[in-house]
Design an enzyme around this catalytic site. Sequence first.
Site, PDB file in Angstrom:
ATOM      1  N   ARG A   6      21.704 -17.960 -49.124  1.00  9.21           N
ATOM      2  CA  ARG A   6      21.367 -19.007 -48.154  1.00  9.21           C
ATOM      3  C   ARG A   6      21.613 -18.496 -46.743  1.00  9.21           C
ATOM      4  NH1 ARG A   6      18.996 -22.649 -47.451  1.00  9.21           N
ATOM      5  NH2 ARG A   6      20.357 -24.352 -46.932  1.00  9.21           N
ATOM      6  N   ARG A  62       6.137 -12.117 -42.441  1.00 15.74           N
ATOM      7  CA  ARG A  62       4.959 -11.274 -42.664  1.00 15.74           C
ATOM      8  C   ARG A  62       4.899 -10.157 -41.620  1.00 15.74           C
ATOM      9  NH1 ARG A  62       4.141 -12.571 -47.385  1.00 15.74           N
ATOM     10  NH2 ARG A  62       3.202 -14.538 -47.947  1.00 15.74           N
ATOM     11  N   CYS A  73       6.951 -22.445 -46.806  1.00 17.92           N
ATOM     12  CA  CYS A  73       7.617 -23.194 -45.744  1.00 17.92           C
ATOM     13  C   CYS A  73       7.556 -24.686 -46.074  1.00 17.92           C
ATOM     14  CB  CYS A  73       6.927 -22.976 -44.404  1.00 17.92           C
ATOM     15  SG  CYS A  73       6.911 -21.271 -43.847  1.00 17.92           S
ATOM     16  N   GLU A  76      12.461 -29.661 -43.362  1.00 17.71           N
ATOM     17  CA  GLU A  76      13.810 -30.111 -43.725  1.00 17.71           C
ATOM     18  C   GLU A  76      13.845 -31.638 -43.671  1.00 17.71           C
ATOM     19  OE1 GLU A  76      17.623 -29.533 -44.971  1.00 17.71           O
ATOM     20  OE2 GLU A  76      16.222 -27.908 -44.572  1.00 17.71           O
ATOM     21  N   ARG A  88      16.168 -22.876 -41.840  1.00 17.83           N
ATOM     22  CA  ARG A  88      16.998 -22.537 -43.001  1.00 17.83           C
ATOM     23  C   ARG A  88      16.193 -21.665 -43.947  1.00 17.83           C
ATOM     24  NH1 ARG A  88      21.095 -27.204 -43.720  1.00 17.83           N
ATOM     25  NH2 ARG A  88      20.613 -28.520 -41.949  1.00 17.83           N
ATOM     26  N   TYR A 105      24.883 -17.408 -41.519  1.00 21.62           N
ATOM     27  CA  TYR A 105      24.625 -18.535 -40.626  1.00 21.62           C
ATOM     28  C   TYR A 105      24.832 -18.059 -39.200  1.00 21.62           C
ATOM     29  CZ  TYR A 105      24.328 -21.377 -44.733  1.00 21.62           C
ATOM     30  OH  TYR A 105      23.921 -21.900 -45.935  1.00 21.62           O
ATOM     31  N   ARG A 113      28.249 -24.124 -42.070  1.00 20.44           N
ATOM     32  CA  ARG A 113      29.106 -23.475 -43.064  1.00 20.44           C
ATOM     33  C   ARG A 113      30.289 -22.806 -42.373  1.00 20.44           C
ATOM     34  NH1 ARG A 113      27.505 -22.266 -48.303  1.00 20.44           N
ATOM     35  NH2 ARG A 113      29.734 -21.842 -48.444  1.00 20.44           N
TER      36      ARG A 113
END
Length: 117
Positions: A6, A62, A73, A76, A88, A105, A113
């Site tokens: 993540r 890309r 994609c 959120e 994210r 992060y 986080r």
Amino acid sequence: MVFAIRGATTVETDSKEDIIQSTQELLNAIIEKNELKKEDIVFILFTMTKDLKSTFPAYAARLMGFTDVPLICAQELDIEGALEKCIRVLVLIQKDSVFKPKHVYLKNAKSLREDLN
């Protein structure tokens, strides 16, 4: 074995340049921190907050040469009080069983986080 890594970052402005630069910075940090090769990556899922509309983060990937990696994609969830201008990523990889994912992060996304900082 399959593992998930993540990560998240933020941008200052909703511009194509900021989204590309921040997405590439995040992907490069994930690759470096986890010692990945492109062939280790199964697919990458990106999400962005609804205040970002200038380009797709997959476009930035890309440009880095991720042409044989499936990329997708999505938007959120729009939760009140959530971090704004946030990109994210969920990177699914295939590695041997001794691998330990290192999540990344950056920028204002470090607040998501704090246990990893």
